[in-house]
Design an enzyme around this catalytic site. Sequence first.
Site, PDB file in Angstrom:
ATOM      1  N   TYR A  96      -7.355  -0.225   8.501  1.00  0.00           N
ATOM      2  CA  TYR A  96      -6.341  -0.610   7.502  1.00  0.00           C
ATOM      3  C   TYR A  96      -6.706  -0.167   6.090  1.00  0.00           C
ATOM      4  CZ  TYR A  96      -8.977  -5.115   6.983  1.00  0.00           C
ATOM      5  OH  TYR A  96      -9.900  -6.097   6.803  1.00  0.00           O
ATOM      6  N   GLU A  97      -5.707  -0.279   5.195  1.00  0.00           N
ATOM      7  CA  GLU A  97      -5.784   0.243   3.827  1.00  0.00           C
ATOM      8  C   GLU A  97      -6.096   1.733   3.799  1.00  0.00           C
ATOM      9  OE1 GLU A  97      -4.502  -1.650   1.909  1.00  0.00           O
ATOM     10  OE2 GLU A  97      -4.747  -3.514   3.011  1.00  0.00           O
ATOM     11  N   GLY A  98      -5.545   2.452   4.759  1.00  0.00           N
ATOM     12  CA  GLY A  98      -5.801   3.876   4.905  1.00  0.00           C
ATOM     13  C   GLY A  98      -6.969   4.085   5.839  1.00  0.00           C
TER      14      GLY A  98
END
Length: 605
Positions: A436-438
């Site tokens: 997550y978050e890239g």
Amino acid sequence: MQARLALADIEHLLTQVLQAPAQWQALPPFADTDGELAAQVLDEAAKFVDSAIAPLQRSGDEEGCRFDAGQVHTPAGFREAYQAFWQAGWPSLSCAPEDGGQGLPAVLECVLFEWLAGANHGWTMAPGLLHGAYECIRHHASDDLKARYLPKIASGEWLATMCLTEAHAGSDLGLVRTRGVPQPDGSVRVNGSKIFISGGEHDLTDNIVHLVLARLPDAPAGPKGLSLFLVPKVLPNVESPDGLGERNAVVCERIEEKMGLHGSPTCVMRFDDATGWLVGEPNKGLSAMFVMMNAARLHVGLQGIGLLEAAWQKASAYAAERRQMRAPGAKDTSLIQDHPAIRRILATQRAWIDGGRVLAYHTALQLDTAKHSTDAAERAAAQRWCALVTPVLKSALTTQAFHGASDCLQVFGGHGYVREWGIEQIVRDARVAMIYEGTNEIQAIDLLVRKVLPDGGEGLAALLDALPAGTGGHATTPTAALARRRTLIEVTQVLARAAQADPGLPYWVADDYLRAVALVLLEWAWGHISAASPAADPHGSAGDGAGASTEAGARWAAPADAFARWVLPEFDLRIAIVRERLAAPAKKFVPELASSAYSISATSS
């Protein structure tokens, strides 16, 4: 994880290694924040984490979240713990005093959230986006929205989400279909669905502030057509005592059944003509959202440190109690901590924890410098550090959190694979941080393709050149450290030229390149630690505190040695991979690549 077990180490890194109090006191907002105050804050934070949050780790995982007709019930004790958290003022540590915050340096908030993630990652997902939402609203929302929502977000009384992902789009935000239609009263009506929304619905707070990426009518296609909207779970009502009115048309359709993080609801959200308001300028939603995303990426890196610390604490405690076989040279059954294989595992994780902390805390200090320094050159250098290092922290530290936690599970043998010891939960929970978050692959592309190559590597070279030269640790030397930096700069320059002829080439080596950068930065961090920490003296006498000094020296010497022996050699491997990939397709464009010696030459001797 017990935060108090890490408190002394962290205070040493902040005060002795990074000289953090002097750094933040040089900035006007923190001139009165001395080391004693910071120590008091961290001491109380450790007490709160250990007493209120850590005890809910296993029960929250086993009970999980429950979905019931659009409502989400979090595990027993989660709401009470969260109410105690915000009422004690913990979310507001680094928020500005004019917004109801305490105005403390960002690094203190970073330590708090590192501990929270290590103690109970599932619970920490709820407040994990608060600071990013605060910064986004503070810098981009209208005065009316700030007056209505900023104090509640700063205090943590209301929680926030970041609604980006859609089922058909994944990380490609240019494919977002959610729509926002302006209304005569200045609001918008938002329609669409979002997936993977952490904390999209829960019972922890009375309101949830959704920050939603969507398109205005006739917006350009792709990412340049995205706008950002604030869409609350409960609409405002100025006549109500709590300022809340009727429920907005925001629906949680279901929660995901996940590999880990069972205490955190990951929601599928639907907006059915939901009322919202524009944040920032039309069609510039990504620039506003990136304020939130960059804050989240640093915090995810901190999650990696906290999770690895939690795994190390469990493995270290087990290794100090369990006896099995005889270690080399022993006459009787040994504690498993005396076996070289176990010592290597444990010392290697400490090498990553300690070095990662120095990098993360230094980045937090640079964030404050970029905001508050009165020197333009200092602000520019700090901004360069944060831009280049944040993706490195997010990727490298979360990768090590998962693989290192898996190594720590190995210390338990078969006992690690069953639930009663708690280590398997950390492995499961840690895996998501790489996604997550890239994803970590996206972080690597962001670093190399978007941040390093556009200026031919000059920004990275300036960052490395600005690091002090004396970065040798217990088992590495300043000369070797400088050689690795020169190698990285050289490879970057060649890569920049080769990419002009083959634009796809950097995407093949971005992951290896990021790892090489991470290792160079960790070497600098360990040089800092070694210079400020007492060296272990195996010949020290036992009198007048010499034994305590030797023990303290061993605390830092063992992971420093582990870093030099078992972590840093990866640099040569990663550079060799990049060079081999460079040499094959691009040697006709870059003359020095024609030499086979180039691709296999030593880089750190």
